[in-house]
Enzyme design. Structure first.
Site, PDB file in Angstrom:
ATOM      1  N   ARG A 170     -21.741  23.807  36.208  1.00 24.18           N
ATOM      2  CA  ARG A 170     -20.971  23.280  35.060  1.00 24.18           C
ATOM      3  C   ARG A 170     -21.545  23.760  33.719  1.00 24.18           C
ATOM      4  O   ARG A 170     -21.563  23.025  32.724  1.00 24.18           O
ATOM      5  CB  ARG A 170     -20.939  21.742  35.063  1.00 24.18           C
ATOM      6  N   CYS A 220     -14.609  13.654  35.995  1.00 23.96           N
ATOM      7  CA  CYS A 220     -15.989  13.145  36.054  1.00 23.96           C
ATOM      8  C   CYS A 220     -16.593  13.112  34.658  1.00 23.96           C
ATOM      9  O   CYS A 220     -16.649  14.138  33.981  1.00 23.96           O
ATOM     10  CB  CYS A 220     -16.838  14.031  36.967  1.00 23.96           C
ATOM     11  N   GLU A 295     -20.736  15.268  31.195  1.00 25.30           N
ATOM     12  CA  GLU A 295     -20.046  16.529  31.480  1.00 25.30           C
ATOM     13  C   GLU A 295     -18.923  16.722  30.451  1.00 25.30           C
ATOM     14  O   GLU A 295     -18.617  17.836  30.033  1.00 25.30           O
ATOM     15  CB  GLU A 295     -19.453  16.486  32.899  1.00 25.30           C
TER      16      GLU A 295
HETATM   17  C1  LIG Z   1      -8.178  14.392  36.837  1.00 25.21           C
HETATM   18  C2  LIG Z   1      -9.224  15.412  36.508  1.00 25.21           C
HETATM   19  C3  LIG Z   1      -9.913  16.046  37.524  1.00 25.21           C
HETATM   20  C4  LIG Z   1     -10.888  17.009  37.228  1.00 25.21           C
HETATM   21  N1  LIG Z   1     -11.534  17.637  38.258  1.00 25.21           N
HETATM   22  C5  LIG Z   1     -12.439  18.605  37.977  1.00 25.21           C
HETATM   23  C6  LIG Z   1     -13.085  19.317  39.032  1.00 25.21           C
HETATM   24  O1  LIG Z   1     -12.842  19.103  40.207  1.00 25.21           O
HETATM   25  N2  LIG Z   1     -13.993  20.267  38.684  1.00 25.21           N
HETATM   26  C7  LIG Z   1     -14.286  20.559  37.377  1.00 25.21           C
HETATM   27  O2  LIG Z   1     -15.117  21.445  37.129  1.00 25.21           O
HETATM   28  N3  LIG Z   1     -13.687  19.899  36.370  1.00 25.21           N
HETATM   29  C8  LIG Z   1     -12.769  18.942  36.628  1.00 25.21           C
HETATM   30  N4  LIG Z   1     -12.158  18.271  35.607  1.00 25.21           N
HETATM   31  C9  LIG Z   1     -12.536  18.553  34.212  1.00 25.21           C
HETATM   32  C10 LIG Z   1     -11.668  19.636  33.548  1.00 25.21           C
HETATM   33  O3  LIG Z   1     -10.459  19.785  34.223  1.00 25.21           O
HETATM   34  C11 LIG Z   1     -12.385  20.979  33.521  1.00 25.21           C
HETATM   35  O4  LIG Z   1     -13.595  20.855  32.848  1.00 25.21           O
HETATM   36  C12 LIG Z   1     -11.520  22.053  32.856  1.00 25.21           C
HETATM   37  O5  LIG Z   1     -12.043  23.316  33.173  1.00 25.21           O
HETATM   38  C13 LIG Z   1     -11.434  21.905  31.342  1.00 25.21           C
HETATM   39  O6  LIG Z   1     -10.491  22.856  30.855  1.00 25.21           O
HETATM   40  P1  LIG Z   1      -9.625  22.544  29.558  1.00 25.21           P
HETATM   41  O7  LIG Z   1      -8.830  23.746  29.237  1.00 25.21           O
HETATM   42  O8  LIG Z   1      -8.865  21.287  29.717  1.00 25.21           O
HETATM   43  O9  LIG Z   1     -10.779  22.361  28.492  1.00 25.21           O
HETATM   44  P2  LIG Z   1     -10.754  21.417  27.200  1.00 25.21           P
HETATM   45  O10 LIG Z   1     -10.899  20.001  27.618  1.00 25.21           O
HETATM   46  O11 LIG Z   1      -9.618  21.768  26.332  1.00 25.21           O
HETATM   47  O12 LIG Z   1     -12.103  21.872  26.509  1.00 25.21           O
HETATM   48  C14 LIG Z   1     -13.347  21.630  27.136  1.00 25.21           C
HETATM   49  C15 LIG Z   1     -14.423  22.386  26.362  1.00 25.21           C
HETATM   50  O13 LIG Z   1     -14.176  23.784  26.456  1.00 25.21           O
HETATM   51  C16 LIG Z   1     -13.979  24.352  25.164  1.00 25.21           C
HETATM   52  N5  LIG Z   1     -12.931  25.367  25.270  1.00 25.21           N
HETATM   53  C17 LIG Z   1     -11.622  25.205  25.608  1.00 25.21           C
HETATM   54  N6  LIG Z   1     -10.993  26.392  25.603  1.00 25.21           N
HETATM   55  C18 LIG Z   1     -11.920  27.317  25.254  1.00 25.21           C
HETATM   56  C19 LIG Z   1     -11.888  28.733  25.047  1.00 25.21           C
HETATM   57  N7  LIG Z   1     -10.771  29.442  25.181  1.00 25.21           N
HETATM   58  N8  LIG Z   1     -13.036  29.352  24.679  1.00 25.21           N
HETATM   59  C20 LIG Z   1     -14.197  28.656  24.503  1.00 25.21           C
HETATM   60  N9  LIG Z   1     -14.286  27.321  24.669  1.00 25.21           N
HETATM   61  C21 LIG Z   1     -13.160  26.664  25.042  1.00 25.21           C
HETATM   62  C22 LIG Z   1     -13.585  23.184  24.271  1.00 25.21           C
HETATM   63  O14 LIG Z   1     -13.931  23.414  22.927  1.00 25.21           O
HETATM   64  C23 LIG Z   1     -14.398  22.055  24.871  1.00 25.21           C
HETATM   65  O15 LIG Z   1     -15.717  22.108  24.397  1.00 25.21           O
HETATM   66  C24 LIG Z   1     -11.173  17.323  35.880  1.00 25.21           C
HETATM   67  C25 LIG Z   1     -10.463  16.692  34.851  1.00 25.21           C
HETATM   68  C26 LIG Z   1      -9.489  15.754  35.157  1.00 25.21           C
HETATM   69  C27 LIG Z   1      -8.710  15.129  34.043  1.00 25.21           C
END
Ligand SMILES: Cc1cc2nc3c(=O)[nH]c(=O)nc-3n(C[C@H](O)[C@H](O)[C@H](O)COP(=O)(O)OP(=O)(O)OC[C@H]3O[C@@H](n4cnc5c(N)ncnc54)[C@H](O)[C@@H]3O)c2cc1C
Length: 308
Positions: A170, A220, A295
């Site tokens: 992560r 998480c 996280e």
């Molecule tokens: C129901 C649920 C289940 C989940 N299960 C998992 C799982 O099984 N495994 C897991 O790893 N995660 C899980 N997650 C967490 C989440 O889905 C992941 O961390 C996902 O990769 C976040 O992507 P996002 O685009 O939504 O990021 P965001 O929430 O939009 O951003 C997260 C971080 O990344 C940065 N960011 C976003 N886009 C960029 C970019 N283009 N360049 C640089 N930085 C950027 C943001 O500034 C922020 O700091 C889960 C979340 C939910 C709601």
């Protein structure tokens, strides 16, 4: 110059002032952004970042907003929503814009019988967010299948290798800087479609037991801690054993089906979520002597001047 004056069509860039951040996050929490820019092309993203640097404005990137808790006072600066969503399959490789849904990449792989990304089924969010946090499940993560990551480093577009991004559990170096993921290329292997469907079905069924679809959560809240002997422990199990499922504060509470999920059960404030998180952490510290590490990215700003 202002962001509105960047001379781009609205198909490329949409700029809003004072827009609520809540609709851009899966928690459904987050006050107004001073400026919010939705960038649909690499050019738009580059210009917005250049303008932010020139005007010394801090920025917050949002992809799917599924790993993010933003305070009720919102964000003092520029929120950039990454909407660069192209997706192309060539041979064993998939090239995806950072704003593309990770789920779309999984589906493209399935359609082309390309194996290696089955683990990512039902992980919400975008490619950019997944790269930054090295999203994963079932023992694998996106760092394992990435071959090239295009970044905006300051105002420069640079292609990086996975080794340069320092992927770990992560984690990537992107958590230590403000570089922006613009696109990523994944390398997969030819697979058997029926076997892929079976594995994905199994993973999806396992996830379905958490009853997470449609929840206002960021998944998480805490990472799985790694003990001094290198052993990784499930934070969810520690929390379950510490009785975390009963914790509730206002509209926020711990999910009945997963002790590491905090859920906005309706009208929760960011402060309520944080108080729940603090209590979860306290209980695990007390019962297991382990300090949990967040996280989810937490952004708590002060209100804009003049707003009470
Ligand atoms: C129901 C649920 C289940 C989940 N299960 C998992 C799982 O099984 N495994 C897991 O790893 N995660 C899980 N997650 C967490 C989440 O889905 C992941 O961390 C996902 O990769 C976040 O992507 P996002 O685009 O939504 O990021 P965001 O929430 O939009 O951003 C997260 C971080 O990344 C940065 N960011 C976003 N886009 C960029 C970019 N283009 N360049 C640089 N930085 C950027 C943001 O500034 C922020 O700091 C889960 C979340 C939910 C709601």
């Amino acid at each position: 110059m202002s962001f509105e004056a960047l001379a781009l069509e609205k198909e490329e860039l949409v700029v809003k002032r004072g827009a609520a951040i809540a609709p851009y996050t899966t928690f459904g929490i987050g006050g107004p952004a001073d400026v919010l820019a939705e960038a649909y092309t690499e050019r738009a993203l580059q210009r917005v970042v250049r303008e932010a640097i020139a005007s010394r404005m801090r920025w917050l990137l949002i992809g799917g907003g599924s790993n993010l808790l933003v305070g009720d006072a919102g964000f003092r600066g520029l929120v950039i929503v990454n909407r660069i969503e192209h997706l192309r399959v060539t041979g064993n490789r998939i090239l995806a814009g950072a704003g593309a849904d990770l789920g779309e990449v999984v589906e493209a792989a399935r359609e082309h019988s390309l194996s290696g990304i089955e683990f990512a089924i039902d992980i919400p969010g975008t490619v950019g967010g997944a790269i930054r946090g090295n999203a994963g499940a079932f023992g694998r993560s996106v760092g394992d299948i990435s071959v090239r990551i295009r970044l905006l480093e300051g105002t420069e577009l640079v292609d990086r290798t996975p080794a340069e991004l320092g992927f770990a559990y992560r984690h990537s170096r992107l958590k230590e800087n403000d570089h922006v993921v613009v696109e990523a290329e994944f390398e997969l292997v030819p697979g058997d479609r029926a076997e892929m469907d079976r594995v994905m079905g199994q993973h999806a069924a396992q996830r379905a037991r958490r009853k997470e679809k449609g929840l206002h959560t960021a998944g998480c809240f805490f990472k799985n801690p790694i003990l001094a002997d290198g052993q990784k422990v499930a934070a969810g199990q520690l929390l379950e054993a510490a009785g975390a499922k009963e914790i509730r504060d206002g509209g926020a509470g711990v999910h009945a089906y997963h002790a590491n999920y905090i859920v906005n059960m309706g009208g929760a404030s960011a402060d309520e979520v944080l108080r729940v998180a603090r209590e979860m952490k306290r209980r695990v510290q007390e019962s297991a002597g382990i300090t949990l590490e967040e996280e989810v990215m937490v952004v708590m700003d002060q209100p804009a001047a003049g707003v009470v």
